[in-house]
Design a protein around this motif. Sequence first.
Motif, short mmCIF file in Angstrom:
data_model
loop_
_atom_site.label_atom_id
_atom_site.label_comp_id
_atom_site.label_asym_id
_atom_site.label_seq_id
_atom_site.Cartn_x
_atom_site.Cartn_y
_atom_site.Cartn_z
N THR A 452 -2.39 -17.85 12.97
CA THR A 452 -1.96 -17.23 11.71
C THR A 452 -1.81 -15.74 11.97
O THR A 452 -2.32 -15.21 12.96
N ASP A 453 -1.13 -15.07 11.07
CA ASP A 453 -0.95 -13.64 11.27
C ASP A 453 -0.47 -13.01 9.98
O ASP A 453 0.09 -13.68 9.10
N THR A 454 -0.72 -11.68 9.89
CA THR A 454 -0.20 -10.89 8.78
C THR A 454 0.46 -9.65 9.38
O THR A 454 -0.15 -8.92 10.16
N TYR A 455 1.74 -9.43 9.02
CA TYR A 455 2.46 -8.25 9.47
C TYR A 455 2.43 -7.23 8.33
O TYR A 455 2.69 -7.58 7.16
N THR A 456 2.16 -5.98 8.66
CA THR A 456 2.23 -4.89 7.68
C THR A 456 3.21 -3.85 8.21
O THR A 456 3.05 -3.31 9.31
N ILE A 457 4.24 -3.57 7.41
CA ILE A 457 5.33 -2.68 7.84
C ILE A 457 5.44 -1.56 6.82
O ILE A 457 5.58 -1.82 5.61
N THR A 458 5.41 -0.34 7.32
CA THR A 458 5.51 0.83 6.44
C THR A 458 6.81 1.56 6.73
O THR A 458 7.22 1.72 7.88
N ASP A 502 3.36 3.50 -2.58
CA ASP A 502 2.27 4.49 -2.67
C ASP A 502 0.96 3.79 -3.04
O ASP A 502 0.24 4.18 -3.98
N ASP A 503 0.70 2.69 -2.34
CA ASP A 503 -0.53 1.90 -2.49
C ASP A 503 -0.66 1.18 -3.83
O ASP A 503 -1.74 0.70 -4.17
N VAL A 504 0.43 1.06 -4.56
CA VAL A 504 0.41 0.32 -5.84
C VAL A 504 1.24 -0.96 -5.68
O VAL A 504 2.42 -0.90 -5.29
N GLU A 562 10.72 13.66 -3.33
CA GLU A 562 10.42 13.30 -1.95
C GLU A 562 10.61 11.80 -1.74
O GLU A 562 10.71 11.02 -2.68
N ALA A 563 10.62 11.39 -0.46
CA ALA A 563 10.80 9.97 -0.12
C ALA A 563 9.62 9.16 -0.62
O ALA A 563 8.48 9.63 -0.67
N THR A 564 9.94 7.88 -0.94
CA THR A 564 8.91 6.95 -1.42
C THR A 564 8.43 6.11 -0.25
O THR A 564 9.23 5.63 0.57
N THR A 565 7.11 5.93 -0.17
CA THR A 565 6.53 5.11 0.90
C THR A 565 6.48 3.64 0.46
O THR A 565 5.92 3.31 -0.60
N LEU A 566 7.07 2.80 1.28
CA LEU A 566 7.10 1.35 1.02
C LEU A 566 6.23 0.64 2.05
O LEU A 566 6.37 0.88 3.26
N THR A 567 5.34 -0.24 1.58
CA THR A 567 4.50 -1.00 2.50
C THR A 567 4.73 -2.49 2.24
O THR A 567 4.44 -2.99 1.14
#
Length: 1014
Positions: A452-458, A502-504, A562-567
């Motif tokens: 199993t695995d979880t990918y996190t891409i920012t 932004d962590d939401v 400013e740019a928005t951070t997407l996770t």
Amino acid sequence: MQQYSPLLIVTAFLGALVAASPLAAADQKPVDFNRDVRPILSKKCFPCHGPDAGSREGGLRLDLRDAALGETDSGERAIVPGNAASSELIARITADDDTLRMPPAETGDPLTISQIDVLRRWINQDAPYARHWAFVKPTRPQPPKVINSNWPLNTIDHFVLNRLEQADLAPSPQVDRYALIRRLSFDLRGLPPTPAEVDAFVNDKNPQAYENLVDAFLQDPAYGERWAQMWLDLARYADSKGYGSDPLREIWRYRDWVIDAFNNNMPYDQFTIEQIAGDLLPEATLEQRMATAFHRNTMTNTEGGTDDEEFRVAAVRDRVDTTMQVWMGLTMRCATCHDHKYDPIAQKEYYQFYAFFNQTGDNDQPNESPTIPAPTAEIAAENQRLDAEIAKARAQLETPEIAAAQTTWETNLQNAGEWFVITPQNIESTNGTTFQTVPDGSLLAGGDSPVTDTYTITSQTSLRNVSAVRLEVIPDPTLPKAGSGRGAAGNFVLSQFALKVDDVDQPWDRAAADFPAANFSVQAASTAKDLKKQGWSVDSQQQQPHAAVFILKEPLPQTSDEATTLTFRIEHQNEKPQQTLGRFRIAITNDPAAAQRLELPAEILAIIETPSTARDAAQSKKVHKYFRENAPSLKPLRDKIAALQAAKPAIPTLPVMQELPVEKHRTTHLMVKGNFLTHGEELTPALPVAFHPAAPKMPATRLGVAQWLVDPENPLTARVAVNRYWARLFGRGIVTTEEDFGTQGAPPSHPQLLDWLATEYVRLGWDTKAILKQMVLSATYQQSAQVTPQLLEHDPNNVLLSRGPRFRLKAEMVRDQALALSGLLSRKIHGPSVFPPQPPGLWRAAFNGRDRKWATSTGEDKYRRGLYTFWRRSIPYPSMATFDAPSREVCAMRRIRTNTPLQAFVTLNDPVYVEAAQALARRIYQEGGQTTDQRVRFALRLCLVRPPAAAQVDALTELFTTELTHYQQNKTAAVELATIPLGDLPDGMPPADLAAWTVVANVLLNLDAVLSKN
């Protein structure tokens, strides 16, 4: 002068002496072949010397005169007309040697002295033959003269009285009006008269009062129900298919048709034609096609491993047998395996007649095909109303506003927004997967393949109002099976796809994919309810590129310039190992139509991208239809239409007869010894030659058979019909063997009366109500049923009709009367079969689990007439079976009455009758007056339909008083007896009183005078 020897003189003297003796006088008494001789030959001789060539012995045939007078195999002549002494038949039936005497000793059925005398006298009278009476067309007889000319009320009475006077008997007095209305009500309606009807008739001074009552009862809808019950026995109507598993069948609309046919007084010839061949009539109506269900009441064997052709043949044979028995009173089934042993029907003729019925589409299939929708008038009217509402609602989908909305929708889809591939700033794997960026912006996973695995891409973006995210999966030759995933087959399962800004967490509104594998929708990946079992997969198409679009509930907030951070978080937690993404690409857009384009079928999207001027009519129609069926703005209107559709009552179906196309017609063969697998000669449709020929241009179909049956030349159809009606009124037919008018059947007790009724029926245009009216208006019908010692001695079975009918009610009438007297009976007419209470656990079939439960009806359906009770062939409704109701596996021409203790057990203890007694008790208490005496008198008058006798009142009063004392001391038992199963007592009714009245009511419902028609 001639000389004579002394011996000759003595012989001559003795001969003269014998000629003058009583014995010689008896020898001269005329013998009637049909009355005196045929019954002897049929019973004693025809099994070996009759129509059946296969069992014929000694070369002797006795059913035809020419054959009987010829030489037998021995060279002897069995019958020498005018000379019994030289006839071998007489020699053999009087032989002392058991090996020579006929019938053979092993039959155990020797001829009596009187029978031998009849045969001897018949031969001495030249052995005349006559055709069997029933096979000769009836001629209209003149009413005979009678001595008591004041007694007859119509023509029927002349025939009856003439026979009585010949027997030195007089008819019984006219019955009183109380008994007469009760008798008539049961005979015409199958129900007891109401107190109001009784009072009105008894007090009516109009000379036409009785005829008016007859007319009223004939017009009552209950008339059709009562006579339909008779016909359903003949039609072998049942709500199940029969045989071992006996699965259920929907055929109740045929019962409705029969009820309506009787109530509408459909002429019997039309009634016949529509049931046998209604589908073959020009432009057949729904009702005419429904009528043909008469012959779809045959049984069907749905058990595995059975031969469909074997049971199709069985069904066709049953149609042949039933047709000839119901309409002509012939036992034609006796010719299935060999020539009929008694009647002139050869086995070849059986299968020639069979050929008429051998061309229908049904062939023992579980789905009962062919079937038709058969809506009731109420269902049709309601569906018509709802269809009008639906049409009105559909019209709202075709307004200019809707057309404009479609144009806007198409324009938005045509102006496809741009997708922006994200540039990952950071990629992490929880279980060590590595990634490389491919020039097209996609990511290719590498390294070890974890379970199993979880990918996190920012990533970051400056795009405003981001509304959707697209995840593309791309096959790659470096991945297993060149798929898009890292599973062994190149597959993946996306357990969850999530986004944070932004962590939401950003919730998805919905998701769409161009392809989901079965049970692995992309919507599951957006909700993440079960990460181990659910998610998005493209299994079976993992070697092709696919895409999923996730729509945000709200466009992404733009908190600053400013740019928005997407996770992005990509979860792979499926229980199947290594189901991780291998190559994928993420893009974002602010195009509100992005998801719509992906959700569209490729064909629809292609049409939309085609300019409207370049589309053909079919393409325009497809887009038009798709928009109206899928546009979110039209959902309320679609829901309304769907609700109207759902509200439409279900249309019952009905198995019917349907002729095969000519090119699919079956070949008919004689079946050797009745074996469907052993074919004899090929045969074409033909009618039995012993009866009247077909009319010119008669079609060689079931329609031709029906027309032949009701042809005025037919000697039997009218006779059989009127005899059946007579039997239902008088308890026995003029021919008691209703099922057999052939040579083995009973002779008519009043042959001229039977022929007059038959010819009258035809003269009246086959008007059933009219012929029944003549019967019940006769003085014969209106006689008292009282049995005197003289009548008991000279007419014990009422064969001569010296008194009125007296016999126990039919099974359905016993039940209906109890419900009617109690006030529970529902007079609702038509509809599906119902399930009144019956003992538990009876429906335990070995197969068909869904059919094992008897779902007891509630409300008024619990109290419908017995006619509507669900009829399962393998397990008939037990209380009716106890009262001689048939299983209806085959045609039941008449019910043989029995009298058993079990019948009393039913009416005393069956929950239906206990409940009726409880309801009758409440009726007595509420309507009967204020005192015990008043209530007892009310109860007796209600149930017996006459003023009570003092002894009856005293007996019931004593019973009530005794039971009241008992139940006042046993309050729990009182409540139980007064309420179970009927229900709680109304306010103000004392349980002890109602329990005591329930006992009284139970006794009343079990009186012989209540259970009998007398």
